[in-house]
Enzyme design. Structure first.
Site, mmCIF file in Angstrom:
data_model
loop_
_atom_site.group_PDB
_atom_site.id
_atom_site.type_symbol
_atom_site.label_atom_id
_atom_site.label_comp_id
_atom_site.label_asym_id
_atom_site.label_seq_id
_atom_site.Cartn_x
_atom_site.Cartn_y
_atom_site.Cartn_z
ATOM 1 C CG ASN A 42 -0.451 -0.209 2.530
ATOM 2 O OD1 ASN A 42 0.507 -0.945 2.723
ATOM 3 N ND2 ASN A 42 -1.063 0.424 3.511
ATOM 4 C CD GLU A 44 -1.218 5.199 4.710
ATOM 5 O OE1 GLU A 44 -1.892 4.337 5.279
ATOM 6 O OE2 GLU A 44 -0.582 6.085 5.332
ATOM 7 C CD GLU A 55 -5.384 -5.675 -1.133
ATOM 8 O OE1 GLU A 55 -4.689 -4.637 -1.025
ATOM 9 O OE2 GLU A 55 -6.244 -5.994 -0.288
ATOM 10 C CB CYS A 91 -10.808 -1.982 0.444
ATOM 11 S SG CYS A 91 -10.137 -1.402 -1.132
#
Length: 140
Positions: A42, A44, A55, A91
């Protein structure tokens, strides 16, 4: 590839997460139909909507390299600086990206804590009424 090896690779990718805001590190290892593996972490952003999940990073890297056929993905996540202790499911946006490229009945989503502790789901189990490319053919 064995699920435990895919989880090991996701744990390695997790170490590269850029997470100055949430401090929640996620790694992903995506296996293509021909056995190639693409990693993601990830990333940010201060404008949170510009953040990209591990993902999707893995999927977009694979697509950029010319792959469109995927069999499974391992996902691990947890507080930065600590080993994962809980399963970290994808998510909704990531599930939608998976729906674009994967067969919901056969694509496996491996949620891992470590190579010995995992749960495996199909995309259909995690996105039972998913909207995908076939839905645009007028069969909704």
């Amino acid at each position: 590839m064995e699920n435990s090896e895919l989880i090991r690779m996701a744990l390695k990718a997790r170490k590269n997460a850029y997470i100055p805001y949430s401090h929640w590190a996620v790694g992903a290892a995506l296996e293509t139909a021909d056995g190639e593996v693409f990693l993601g972490c990830n990333i940010e952003n201060a404008g949170f909507s510009a953040t990209n999940c591990a993902e999707r990073t893995a999927f977009f890297s694979a697509v950029c390299a010319g792959h469109h056929d995927f069999v499974k993905i391992a996902i691990v996540g947890g507080k930065a600086g600590e080993e994962p202790t809980v399963f970290c499911p994808p998510c909704g946006v990531c599930r939608q990206v998976m729906m674009e490229f994967c067969n919901p009945d056969t694509f496996q989503i491996i949620l891992g804590i470590d190579p010995s502790h995992s749960e495996v789901y199909t995309l259909k189990q995690l996105l039972p009424q998913g909207f995908g490319p076939k839905d645009l053919e007028g069969t909704c």
